[in-house]
Design a protein around this motif. Sequence first.
Motif, mmCIF file in Angstrom:
data_model
loop_
_atom_site.group_PDB
_atom_site.id
_atom_site.type_symbol
_atom_site.label_atom_id
_atom_site.label_comp_id
_atom_site.label_asym_id
_atom_site.label_seq_id
_atom_site.Cartn_x
_atom_site.Cartn_y
_atom_site.Cartn_z
ATOM 1 N N ASP A 12 -10.074 -8.449 1.659
ATOM 2 C CA ASP A 12 -9.249 -9.046 0.603
ATOM 3 C C ASP A 12 -8.991 -8.044 -0.518
ATOM 4 O O ASP A 12 -7.869 -7.937 -1.028
ATOM 5 N N ARG A 15 -6.635 -5.326 0.675
ATOM 6 C CA ARG A 15 -5.278 -5.871 0.729
ATOM 7 C C ARG A 15 -4.628 -5.850 -0.656
ATOM 8 O O ARG A 15 -3.434 -5.579 -0.784
ATOM 9 N N LEU A 16 -5.406 -6.117 -1.706
ATOM 10 C CA LEU A 16 -4.865 -6.054 -3.074
ATOM 11 C C LEU A 16 -4.301 -4.667 -3.370
ATOM 12 O O LEU A 16 -3.249 -4.538 -3.998
ATOM 13 N N ALA A 18 -3.088 -2.393 -1.250
ATOM 14 C CA ALA A 18 -1.831 -2.187 -0.521
ATOM 15 C C ALA A 18 -0.717 -3.055 -1.093
ATOM 16 O O ALA A 18 0.419 -2.593 -1.278
ATOM 17 N N LEU A 19 -1.025 -4.302 -1.399
ATOM 18 C CA LEU A 19 -0.019 -5.207 -1.949
ATOM 19 C C LEU A 19 0.478 -4.713 -3.301
ATOM 20 O O LEU A 19 1.673 -4.747 -3.588
ATOM 21 N N TYR A 20 -0.436 -4.216 -4.114
ATOM 22 C CA TYR A 20 -0.081 -3.658 -5.424
ATOM 23 C C TYR A 20 0.944 -2.534 -5.264
ATOM 24 O O TYR A 20 1.951 -2.491 -5.965
ATOM 25 N N ASN A 22 3.008 -1.911 -2.720
ATOM 26 C CA ASN A 22 4.289 -2.403 -2.207
ATOM 27 C C ASN A 22 5.074 -3.163 -3.268
ATOM 28 O O ASN A 22 6.284 -2.953 -3.429
ATOM 29 N N LEU A 23 4.415 -4.053 -3.985
ATOM 30 C CA LEU A 23 5.107 -4.821 -5.028
ATOM 31 C C LEU A 23 5.571 -3.907 -6.163
ATOM 32 O O LEU A 23 6.655 -4.100 -6.721
ATOM 33 N N GLU A 31 4.716 -10.422 -9.862
ATOM 34 C CA GLU A 31 3.779 -10.505 -8.746
ATOM 35 C C GLU A 31 2.702 -9.421 -8.828
ATOM 36 O O GLU A 31 1.544 -9.660 -8.458
ATOM 37 N N LEU A 35 -1.807 -9.983 -9.655
ATOM 38 C CA LEU A 35 -2.937 -9.427 -8.911
ATOM 39 C C LEU A 35 -4.114 -9.078 -9.823
ATOM 40 O O LEU A 35 -5.203 -8.754 -9.351
#
Length: 131
Positions: A12, A15-16, A18-20, A22-23, A31, A35
């Motif tokens: 988890d 994933r934060l 990677a998501l950070y 990309n966003l 978004e 996070l």
Amino acid sequence: MTDEERRAAEADCARLIALYANLNDEARWDEVVALYAEDGVMVRPTAPDAPIHGREAILAAFKSRPARTTRHVCSNVVITLESADTARGVSAMLLFTGAAAPLVGSFHDRFVRTAEGWRFAERRGSLTFAP
């Protein structure tokens, strides 16, 4: 905490990261800021002595930047659980901005489990090579 619970928490948190990236590259600031924990802290790699505290201030900082095209590449992600509700992480970062030379650095993160799930308590960036 079981091995399965530890691995799930580590995944988890990773994933934060990677998501950070990309966003951030998609300029989806609301978004990105979601996070962070409500009282989270962001320290940009290019401004290591200017921490930004709280979601509202972090959102204002993102929105005040001029528009640009970026691509963040994050790797070498290592997450270490400290407890059932806190963790630390480190990752390598490469930032491409188009005309400028790429920036190479790292992030040292602190994570906290909130009612919303895992969030950044602190995201501290640094540059390995000065621009």
